[in-house]
Design a protein around this motif. Structure first.
Motif, PDB file in Angstrom:
ATOM      1  N   ALA A  88       0.854  -1.185   0.000  1.00  0.00           N
ATOM      2  CA  ALA A  88       0.000   0.000   0.000  1.00  0.00           C
ATOM      3  C   ALA A  88       0.889   1.234   0.000  1.00  0.00           C
ATOM      4  O   ALA A  88       1.847   1.310   0.777  1.00  0.00           O
ATOM      5  N   PRO A  89       0.632   2.219  -0.849  1.00  0.00           N
ATOM      6  CA  PRO A  89       1.463   3.423  -0.867  1.00  0.00           C
ATOM      7  C   PRO A  89       1.594   4.093   0.499  1.00  0.00           C
ATOM      8  O   PRO A  89       2.661   4.634   0.821  1.00  0.00           O
ATOM      9  N   LEU A  90       0.550   4.064   1.302  1.00  0.00           N
ATOM     10  CA  LEU A  90       0.624   4.665   2.635  1.00  0.00           C
ATOM     11  C   LEU A  90       1.703   3.998   3.478  1.00  0.00           C
ATOM     12  O   LEU A  90       2.448   4.677   4.212  1.00  0.00           O
ATOM     13  N   ILE A  91       1.814   2.680   3.390  1.00  0.00           N
ATOM     14  CA  ILE A  91       2.830   1.954   4.167  1.00  0.00           C
ATOM     15  C   ILE A  91       4.224   2.386   3.758  1.00  0.00           C
ATOM     16  O   ILE A  91       5.100   2.624   4.610  1.00  0.00           O
ATOM     17  N   ILE A  92       4.465   2.516   2.459  1.00  0.00           N
ATOM     18  CA  ILE A  92       5.795   2.931   1.987  1.00  0.00           C
ATOM     19  C   ILE A  92       6.076   4.358   2.429  1.00  0.00           C
ATOM     20  O   ILE A  92       7.193   4.696   2.843  1.00  0.00           O
ATOM     21  N   ALA A  93       5.078   5.232   2.340  1.00  0.00           N
ATOM     22  CA  ALA A  93       5.271   6.614   2.795  1.00  0.00           C
ATOM     23  C   ALA A  93       5.635   6.648   4.272  1.00  0.00           C
ATOM     24  O   ALA A  93       6.528   7.408   4.686  1.00  0.00           O
ATOM     25  N   GLU A  94       4.968   5.837   5.074  1.00  0.00           N
ATOM     26  CA  GLU A  94       5.262   5.802   6.506  1.00  0.00           C
ATOM     27  C   GLU A  94       6.638   5.203   6.780  1.00  0.00           C
ATOM     28  O   GLU A  94       7.395   5.709   7.627  1.00  0.00           O
ATOM     29  N   GLN A  95       6.964   4.108   6.094  1.00  0.00           N
ATOM     30  CA  GLN A  95       8.267   3.467   6.312  1.00  0.00           C
ATOM     31  C   GLN A  95       9.410   4.400   5.954  1.00  0.00           C
ATOM     32  O   GLN A  95      10.354   4.580   6.744  1.00  0.00           O
ATOM     33  N   PHE A  96       9.332   5.014   4.786  1.00  0.00           N
ATOM     34  CA  PHE A  96      10.434   5.869   4.352  1.00  0.00           C
ATOM     35  C   PHE A  96      10.372   7.229   5.029  1.00  0.00           C
ATOM     36  O   PHE A  96      11.405   7.890   5.193  1.00  0.00           O
ATOM     37  N   GLY A  97       9.187   7.646   5.451  1.00  0.00           N
ATOM     38  CA  GLY A  97       9.105   8.823   6.302  1.00  0.00           C
ATOM     39  C   GLY A  97       9.796   8.592   7.636  1.00  0.00           C
ATOM     40  O   GLY A  97      10.482   9.481   8.164  1.00  0.00           O
ATOM     41  N   THR A  98       9.647   7.394   8.171  1.00  0.00           N
ATOM     42  CA  THR A  98      10.341   7.038   9.411  1.00  0.00           C
ATOM     43  C   THR A  98      11.854   7.030   9.202  1.00  0.00           C
ATOM     44  O   THR A  98      12.615   7.580  10.005  1.00  0.00           O
ATOM     45  N   LEU A 139       2.053   5.282  -7.776  1.00  0.00           N
ATOM     46  CA  LEU A 139       3.118   6.261  -7.584  1.00  0.00           C
ATOM     47  C   LEU A 139       2.541   7.626  -7.222  1.00  0.00           C
ATOM     48  O   LEU A 139       3.039   8.298  -6.304  1.00  0.00           O
ATOM     49  N   GLU A 140       1.499   8.038  -7.906  1.00  0.00           N
ATOM     50  CA  GLU A 140       0.892   9.338  -7.606  1.00  0.00           C
ATOM     51  C   GLU A 140       0.302   9.346  -6.200  1.00  0.00           C
ATOM     52  O   GLU A 140       0.403  10.348  -5.476  1.00  0.00           O
ATOM     53  N   GLU A 141      -0.292   8.236  -5.788  1.00  0.00           N
ATOM     54  CA  GLU A 141      -0.827   8.155  -4.430  1.00  0.00           C
ATOM     55  C   GLU A 141       0.288   8.283  -3.404  1.00  0.00           C
ATOM     56  O   GLU A 141       0.164   9.002  -2.401  1.00  0.00           O
ATOM     57  N   LEU A 142       1.393   7.597  -3.655  1.00  0.00           N
ATOM     58  CA  LEU A 142       2.535   7.669  -2.745  1.00  0.00           C
ATOM     59  C   LEU A 142       3.086   9.087  -2.672  1.00  0.00           C
ATOM     60  O   LEU A 142       3.346   9.623  -1.582  1.00  0.00           O
TER      61      LEU A 142
END
Length: 349
Positions: A88-98, A139-142
């Protein structure tokens, strides 16, 4: 022609597991390699997502990126890549945001659309077989999650929103080259397993549209390099990567195998041709041969950066190979500060 001394060198690692060794050994070797290439002036250290592949331990890619970043100081650490349709794009955003919050200014997010696995594993990942076609929308969602959040936004990436995380598109065909050019993002071509990459890299440059992220095209080429003190030593050490691809051709992935004296005892003519096709871009040799072929690669592809992947059975031989490559461009000696950089580092995505 761009001088080799002006081209940053980077590293792609899959945390390979050698025969009779463990994933824990692979992780220790990965950290040692990252620390080693950091001292020798390499620009980035990327890890790749793969699943259910005997001999590759980099499946939990974000976790391993954090481990490497924690044990290094200056080198950029990132994914080469994360297979976005697996998540899920949200998970990647959170992981790499962390990761970016923990190690500010050092994290890259390279994205691919392949499964990084076989069909059965795709189902275990709950991945729709058609999800690769949805890559532009994912990609756009991420990217939306990584932008500053709107006050009325119902779902936010915390951490992640508003952070300066460079996004790269990775590919082994012209799909990602076209998309990266359209969006004004940097592009990395997987020449280490798909050597026919010149057309895609040229297409990326031709179609590139400047963006707030990137004003001019910036491309990187992946290439397998086996460097040793002599051509003869390198050819023998390269039989480890030949055996790796032979096991792939046979559909029976093996852990990294020790070098052998004669590959003709291990493959038939058809298998040899298939392996040589996969490794057509591979550079194998002593310092003079490696330098000559790296210069030719940069001239042929017009790459702004070279990302090196190396399969060695003995970790010491791998460390030595990266030393030799670094010395070809007069990289800083161990202990000195690296100066290699790229225009995308630290820019917003």
């Amino acid at each position: 022609m761009t001088a080799l001394s002006d081209v940053p060198f980077s590293v792609l690692d899959l945390a390979p597991i050698a025969q009779n060794r463990t994933a824990a050994d692979a992780f220790r070797n990965t950290v040692e390699l990252a620390q080693h290439v950091e001292r020798w002036g390499y620009n980035r250290f990327w890890l790749a997502e793969h699943h259910n592949i005997n001999g590759i331990a980099s499946s939990a890619t974000a976790v391993l990126i954090g481990h490497v970043a924690a044990h290094t100081k200056t080198i950029r650490v990132g994914s080469g890549g994360v297979m976005l349709p697996n998540h899920a794009p949200l998970i990647i955003a959170e992981q790499f945001g962390t990761l970016e919050t923990l190690y500010p200014g050092r994290i890259d997010l390279g994205l691919g659309r392949a499964p990084g696995s076989d069909g059965l594993t795709q189902r275990a990942l709950r991945r729709d077989p058609r999800s690769g076609l949805e890559f532009p929308e994912l990609l756009e969602e991420l990217r939306a999650f990584l932008r500053p959040a709107h006050p009325t936004q119902a779902v936010r990436a915390i951490p992640g929103e508003g952070l300066d995380i460079p996004i790269w598109l990775l590919g082994s065909s012209d799909f990602s080259a076209r998309l990266a050019a359209q969006l004004g993002l940097p592009f990395s071509f997987a020449g280490h397993f798909s050597p026919e990459g010149i057309a895609a890299m040229r297409l990326y440059r031709q179609l590139f549209r400047p963006s707030p992220t990137l004003q001019r095209p910036y491309s990187m080429i992946g290439v397998p390099v086996i460097a040793a003190d002599t051509d003869e030593q390198a050819r023998r050490q390269a039989t480890t990567q030949q055996q790796k691809f032979l096991s792939l051709v046979r559909g029976n992935r093996l852990q990294l195998q020790p070098p052998v004296d004669d590959m003709d005892q291990r493959w038939n003519e058809w298998e040899r041709a298939a392996v040589e096709q996969k490794l057509a871009a591979s550079i194998v040799g002593g310092p003079e041969k490696v330098k000559r072929e790296l210069e030719a690669l940069v001239a042929r592809t017009e790459a702004d950066e070279v990302m090196i992947v190396s399969d060695f059975y003995d970790p010491k031989d791998r460390l030595r190979s990266y030393e030799i490559v670094a010395s070809l461009k007069q990289a800083p000696a161990p202990g000195e500060t690296a100066t290699a950089g790229a225009p995308v580092a630290g820019e917003a995505s």
